[in-house]
Design a protein around this motif. Structure first.
Motif, PDB file in Angstrom:
ATOM      1  N   PRO A  61       0.809  -1.236   0.000  1.00  0.00           N
ATOM      2  CA  PRO A  61       0.000   0.000   0.000  1.00  0.00           C
ATOM      3  C   PRO A  61       0.837   1.278   0.000  1.00  0.00           C
ATOM      4  CG  PRO A  61      -0.802  -1.581   1.639  1.00  0.00           C
ATOM      5  CD  PRO A  61       0.518  -2.092   1.155  1.00  0.00           C
ATOM      6  N   LEU A  62       2.141   1.175   0.282  1.00  0.00           N
ATOM      7  CA  LEU A  62       2.984   2.376   0.377  1.00  0.00           C
ATOM      8  C   LEU A  62       3.619   2.756  -0.959  1.00  0.00           C
ATOM      9  CD1 LEU A  62       4.866   1.331   3.656  1.00  0.00           C
ATOM     10  CD2 LEU A  62       2.723   2.618   3.461  1.00  0.00           C
ATOM     11  N   CYS A  63       3.580   1.827  -1.919  1.00  0.00           N
ATOM     12  CA  CYS A  63       4.381   2.011  -3.144  1.00  0.00           C
ATOM     13  C   CYS A  63       3.998   3.257  -3.934  1.00  0.00           C
ATOM     14  CB  CYS A  63       4.234   0.783  -4.044  1.00  0.00           C
ATOM     15  SG  CYS A  63       4.918  -0.711  -3.320  1.00  0.00           S
ATOM     16  N   ALA A  65       2.752   6.121  -2.911  1.00  0.00           N
ATOM     17  CA  ALA A  65       3.276   7.346  -2.281  1.00  0.00           C
ATOM     18  C   ALA A  65       4.792   7.426  -2.461  1.00  0.00           C
ATOM     19  CB  ALA A  65       2.910   7.370  -0.797  1.00  0.00           C
ATOM     20  N   TRP A  66       5.451   6.287  -2.342  1.00  0.00           N
ATOM     21  CA  TRP A  66       6.903   6.281  -2.585  1.00  0.00           C
ATOM     22  C   TRP A  66       7.212   6.750  -4.002  1.00  0.00           C
ATOM     23  CZ3 TRP A  66       8.036   0.597  -0.696  1.00  0.00           C
ATOM     24  CH2 TRP A  66       7.935   0.546   0.704  1.00  0.00           C
ATOM     25  N   ALA A  67       6.417   6.242  -4.956  1.00  0.00           N
ATOM     26  CA  ALA A  67       6.665   6.583  -6.363  1.00  0.00           C
ATOM     27  C   ALA A  67       6.571   8.091  -6.569  1.00  0.00           C
ATOM     28  CB  ALA A  67       5.673   5.845  -7.259  1.00  0.00           C
ATOM     29  N   ARG A  68       5.587   8.700  -5.909  1.00  0.00           N
ATOM     30  CA  ARG A  68       5.442  10.158  -6.060  1.00  0.00           C
ATOM     31  C   ARG A  68       6.635  10.902  -5.477  1.00  0.00           C
ATOM     32  NH1 ARG A  68       0.030   8.753  -5.205  1.00  0.00           N
ATOM     33  NH2 ARG A  68       0.098   9.082  -2.945  1.00  0.00           N
ATOM     34  N   ALA A  69       7.292  10.287  -4.483  1.00  0.00           N
ATOM     35  CA  ALA A  69       8.449  10.930  -3.869  1.00  0.00           C
ATOM     36  C   ALA A  69       9.757  10.573  -4.584  1.00  0.00           C
ATOM     37  CB  ALA A  69       8.535  10.530  -2.398  1.00  0.00           C
ATOM     38  N   GLY A  70       9.683   9.661  -5.581  1.00  0.00           N
ATOM     39  CA  GLY A  70      10.878   9.334  -6.352  1.00  0.00           C
ATOM     40  C   GLY A  70      11.463   7.966  -6.085  1.00  0.00           C
ATOM     41  N   LEU A  71      10.784   7.148  -5.254  1.00  0.00           N
ATOM     42  CA  LEU A  71      11.268   5.790  -4.994  1.00  0.00           C
ATOM     43  C   LEU A  71      10.384   4.796  -5.755  1.00  0.00           C
ATOM     44  CD1 LEU A  71      13.060   3.735  -3.405  1.00  0.00           C
ATOM     45  CD2 LEU A  71      11.259   3.728  -1.648  1.00  0.00           C
ATOM     46  N   ALA A 141      14.668   1.903   8.562  1.00  0.00           N
ATOM     47  CA  ALA A 141      15.967   2.582   8.428  1.00  0.00           C
ATOM     48  C   ALA A 141      16.358   2.711   6.957  1.00  0.00           C
ATOM     49  CB  ALA A 141      17.030   1.803   9.199  1.00  0.00           C
ATOM     50  N   LEU A 142      16.087   1.644   6.206  1.00  0.00           N
ATOM     51  CA  LEU A 142      16.402   1.673   4.765  1.00  0.00           C
ATOM     52  C   LEU A 142      15.595   2.779   4.070  1.00  0.00           C
ATOM     53  CD1 LEU A 142      18.214  -0.197   2.975  1.00  0.00           C
ATOM     54  CD2 LEU A 142      16.117  -1.368   2.297  1.00  0.00           C
ATOM     55  N   LEU A 143      14.328   2.890   4.459  1.00  0.00           N
ATOM     56  CA  LEU A 143      13.473   3.904   3.836  1.00  0.00           C
ATOM     57  C   LEU A 143      13.881   5.309   4.272  1.00  0.00           C
ATOM     58  CD1 LEU A 143      10.175   1.899   4.168  1.00  0.00           C
ATOM     59  CD2 LEU A 143      11.150   2.726   2.007  1.00  0.00           C
ATOM     60  N   ARG A 144      14.364   5.424   5.505  1.00  0.00           N
ATOM     61  CA  ARG A 144      14.875   6.731   5.937  1.00  0.00           C
ATOM     62  C   ARG A 144      16.073   7.132   5.090  1.00  0.00           C
ATOM     63  NH1 ARG A 144      13.756   5.202  11.109  1.00  0.00           N
ATOM     64  NH2 ARG A 144      15.874   4.469  11.485  1.00  0.00           N
ATOM     65  N   LEU A 154       9.672   9.293   3.489  1.00  0.00           N
ATOM     66  CA  LEU A 154       9.016   8.104   2.937  1.00  0.00           C
ATOM     67  C   LEU A 154       8.310   7.326   4.044  1.00  0.00           C
ATOM     68  CD1 LEU A 154      11.819   6.816   0.542  1.00  0.00           C
ATOM     69  CD2 LEU A 154       9.818   8.199  -0.045  1.00  0.00           C
ATOM     70  N   ALA A 155       7.076   6.944   3.775  1.00  0.00           N
ATOM     71  CA  ALA A 155       6.295   6.203   4.771  1.00  0.00           C
ATOM     72  C   ALA A 155       6.927   4.838   5.019  1.00  0.00           C
ATOM     73  CB  ALA A 155       4.864   6.025   4.280  1.00  0.00           C
ATOM     74  N   ALA A 156       6.976   4.452   6.292  1.00  0.00           N
ATOM     75  CA  ALA A 156       7.496   3.142   6.680  1.00  0.00           C
ATOM     76  C   ALA A 156       6.315   2.210   6.947  1.00  0.00           C
ATOM     77  CB  ALA A 156       8.360   3.279   7.933  1.00  0.00           C
ATOM     78  N   PRO A 157       6.556   0.903   6.906  1.00  0.00           N
ATOM     79  CA  PRO A 157       5.454  -0.026   7.187  1.00  0.00           C
ATOM     80  C   PRO A 157       4.976   0.133   8.621  1.00  0.00           C
ATOM     81  CG  PRO A 157       7.547  -1.201   7.004  1.00  0.00           C
ATOM     82  CD  PRO A 157       7.792   0.193   6.550  1.00  0.00           C
ATOM     83  N   PRO A 158       3.727  -0.238   8.883  1.00  0.00           N
ATOM     84  CA  PRO A 158       3.146  -0.030  10.213  1.00  0.00           C
ATOM     85  C   PRO A 158       3.861  -0.845  11.289  1.00  0.00           C
ATOM     86  CG  PRO A 158       1.713  -1.394   8.848  1.00  0.00           C
ATOM     87  CD  PRO A 158       2.781  -0.885   7.962  1.00  0.00           C
ATOM     88  N   GLU A 159       3.767  -0.372  12.520  1.00  0.00           N
ATOM     89  CA  GLU A 159       4.386  -1.069  13.665  1.00  0.00           C
ATOM     90  C   GLU A 159       3.477  -2.206  14.106  1.00  0.00           C
ATOM     91  OE1 GLU A 159       7.111  -0.406  15.747  1.00  0.00           O
ATOM     92  OE2 GLU A 159       7.614   1.720  15.566  1.00  0.00           O
ATOM     93  N   ALA A 160       3.324  -3.182  13.242  1.00  0.00           N
ATOM     94  CA  ALA A 160       2.410  -4.282  13.552  1.00  0.00           C
ATOM     95  C   ALA A 160       3.204  -5.569  13.720  1.00  0.00           C
ATOM     96  CB  ALA A 160       1.392  -4.434  12.415  1.00  0.00           C
ATOM     97  N   GLU A 161       2.680  -6.451  14.587  1.00  0.00           N
ATOM     98  CA  GLU A 161       3.307  -7.764  14.757  1.00  0.00           C
ATOM     99  C   GLU A 161       3.055  -8.612  13.513  1.00  0.00           C
ATOM    100  OE1 GLU A 161       5.211  -8.760  17.127  1.00  0.00           O
ATOM    101  OE2 GLU A 161       4.984  -7.070  18.500  1.00  0.00           O
TER     102      GLU A 161
END
Lengths: 519, 92
Positions: A61-63, A65-71, A141-144, A154-161
């Motif tokens: 689901p993050l891809c 938004a990443w694409a719009r930011a250049g990733l 960290a990689l996304l940062r 860049l949005a990171a994946p949720p803090e979910a188990e």
């Protein structure tokens, strides 16, 4: 599990190897292409791996938004491309999809031991970091790091188990025979695999093996193209049409009828594009005339619009699968029909020419009686019309005609598009006994259904009604030609049916002759 | 080995493209207003045009032949050359 999550491990600092993969577009997938707008995140995955599924589901689901930011994110599967696409779609991956097959050259070139593995490639084409397995913190960290390079957050994946989960062996890192066994479907449930691939209309299908598709083609050239199927514009090669016929459960001797129906709906005059994506319920009614009906066992009698007969059900279903799969018009995806109707599963009727007092539909449309012809019409669901008590053809014609008064919408008069009447044999017999021609019945029905405009002005109505004087009579149909008459059904029972139109599409009725295998 | 199937899908079909970046302001922009001929679409565009004009944008109106068919390539070219922004009145 993060094996090399420090942003420099593994191939960190080395040029990213060129990718030996298949993408979904015509252009090759290259590192230069993926990093043209900034940087790229290569996510190596495998369909069989639960951790890969987790990664695709969490990152997918993050891809955008990443694409719009250049990733640019691309999921690189160790599976065939079609399976990769289905899996990515099912798991909600919104980035690009690519695939590699044995011996998995891209995985080898990147030294993969584990899937999923995420590889960040900078705009300079250099590997900036790698994360193996699922490790939410390392991925963040990689996304940062990627965001710092792009000047974006860049949005990171949720803090979910689970925050961490070990991956699975990359197929490139194990014995080739074992990798092949992991890719094999033998032992798996073939019918379930069809659902997994998305090759279904929601009901179980027959797997389209090469052997079955060859048998369906019956010597015809599978590469022959019938055109592009809207709305996704997938190419309807005869092989794909045959695959749909196999999936639907057709016998090979039905295939010439399926192919003729496919040719008919792909005629631009039919406007399948509009029908396939509309919020209307319309399905594609297939009417079959001529000798082929008897040759392949199409039912023209009892239950002519219902279940029980393989030829009717599977021919209609094959056409709908072509629209849904090759054409991409799956309900809820590009098919936006609010309610749909059951005829969108399968909608094939064969006319009872022998029991009809009139010339059959294909003869009306200019074909010879001895020709086998498929006619397609965009149609709403059938509305049954009971009439057991009319004793004159005028009364019966009146009852039949007025049943369509609310077709499309209660006060939507006149309709330019066709209303299809399926006249049952007992009703047809009354007209036969009275010597009514088809044209006489059609004209009577056309003239019978009219109302003063003032009674049609409530709620949704038409410009014609608005412009007419209050007592001016407005007809239900714009012309008698908008009334299509067929004969079919069981010999007992006085139930005919009317199928409302698909409107506003400029859709025309289209007929195609059924080609013989001996061409 | 995995069973060899014939796919009903055309895998060359392109996935959806990401949306273009949105401008922070429409002031000074050329905006094409696309009427696809859906019921009351023109009324909607009238209102949008008023708002855009008052915000400093220049507008151009174009119309599809019929809402239920893809736009003609010539119309797409006209839209592409008409300005940087498009507003489409989609449905009633």
């Amino acid at each position: 599990m993060a094996l090399r999550a420090d942003g420099t491990g593994g191939r960190g600092g080395s040029p990213a190897p060129e990718l030996s993969v298949h993408g979904t577009g015509l252009a090759p997938v290259t590192i230069a292409g993926l990093t043209a707008g900034g940087c790229a995140l290569l996510v190596f995955v495998s369909e069989h791996c639960p951790t890969s599924a987790l990664a695709l589901r969490r990152l997918g689901p993050l891809c955008q938004a990443w694409a719009r930011a250049g990733l640019t994110a691309v999921a690189i599967f160790e599976d065939p491309l079609d399976l990769a696409i289905r899996t990515a779609r099912r798991l909600g991956w919104t980035g690009q999809v690519a695939a590699q097959e044995a011996p998995y050259p891209a995985s080898r070139d990147y030294g993969l031991a584990t899937v999923p593995t995420a590889v960040l490639v900078g705009r300079d084409g250099v590997v900036a970091g790698t994360v193996s397995g699922w490790d939410r913190r390392a991925l963040a960290a990689l996304l940062r790091a990627a965001g710092e390079g792009l000047g974006a957050d860049l949005a990171a994946p949720p803090e979910a188990e689970p925050l961490t989960k070990p991956g699975c062996s990359s197929k490139a890192a194990i014995d080739p025979e074992l990798a092949a066994a992991m890719s094999a479907s033998e032992g798996a449930d073939e019918l379930e695999e069809m659902f997994e691939r998305g090759w279904t209309d929601g009901l179980p299908v027959v797997p389209p093996t090469m052997e079955r598709v060859e048998a369906m083609l019956g010597g015809w050239d599978g590469d022959e193209s019938l055109g592009l199927v809207p709305p996704a514009m997938g190419e309807a090669t005869l092989a794909r049409v045959a695959a749909c016929a196999v999936l639907a459960g057709c016998r090979p001797d039905y295939f010439p009828v399926v192919a003729a129906a496919a040719r008919a709906v792909l005629d631009p005059a039919f406007n399948l594009h509009g029908q396939a994506v509309t919020t209307q319920p319309a399905g594609q009614l297939v009417v079959v005339n001529g000798p082929v009906r008897e040759a392949i066992g199409l039912n023209t009698g009892m239950g002519a619009l219902g279940p029980g007969f393989r030829a009717n059900l599977t021919i209609g279903r094959a056409l709908r699968l072509l629209v849904c799969l090759t054409g991409g018009a799956m309900p809820g995806a590009m098919d936006r029909s609010t309610l749909g109707h059951m005829g969108k599963l399968s909608f094939c009727v064969a006319e009872d020419e022998e029991g009809s007092p009139w010339e059959p539909l294909h003869v009306e449309r200019g074909f010879a009686a001895g020709q086998s012809v498929v006619t397609v019409i965009g149609s709403d669901a059938p509305l049954s019309i009971s009439d057991h008590r009319s004793r004159t053809p005028e009364d019966l014609a009146y009852i039949l005609a007025w049943a369509a008064a609310s077709a499309w919408s209660t006060n939507w008069w006149p309709l330019a598009e066709p209303s299809v009447y399926v006249i049952c044999p007992e009703h047809a017999q009354m007209f036969r006994d009275a010597g009514w021609t088809k044209q006489r019945l059609r004209q009577f029905m056309f003239e019978a259904v009219r109302r003063p405009a003032r009674l049609l002005r409530r709620g949704e109505t038409t410009p014609v009604v608005h412009m007419a004087g209050p007592d001016a009579l407005v007809r239900k149909w714009a012309s008698a030609d908008a009334i299509v008459l067929l004969v079919a059904g069981g010999e007992a029972g006085r139930y005919s049916a009317v199928l409302g139109p698909c409107t506003g599409m400029g859709s025309q009725i289209v007929s195609r002759e059924v080609e013989s295998r001996g061409r | 080995m995995a069973a060899d199937y014939v796919s009903p899908f055309d895998e060359r079909v392109r996935a959806a493209e990401p949306l273009a970046p949105r401008p922070a302001s429409v002031a000074g922009s050329r905006v094409v207003l696309l009427d696809i001929r859906k019921n009351r679409g023109a009324e909607f565009l009238d209102r949008v045009e008023t708002l855009l004009t008052s915000a400093g944008a220049a507008t151009t109106r174009v119309t599809k032949e019929i809402f239920s068919k893809p736009a003609a390539l010539s119309l797409i070219d006209e839209i592409a050359s008409g300005g940087g922004l498009v507003v489409e009145a989609l449905a009633d």
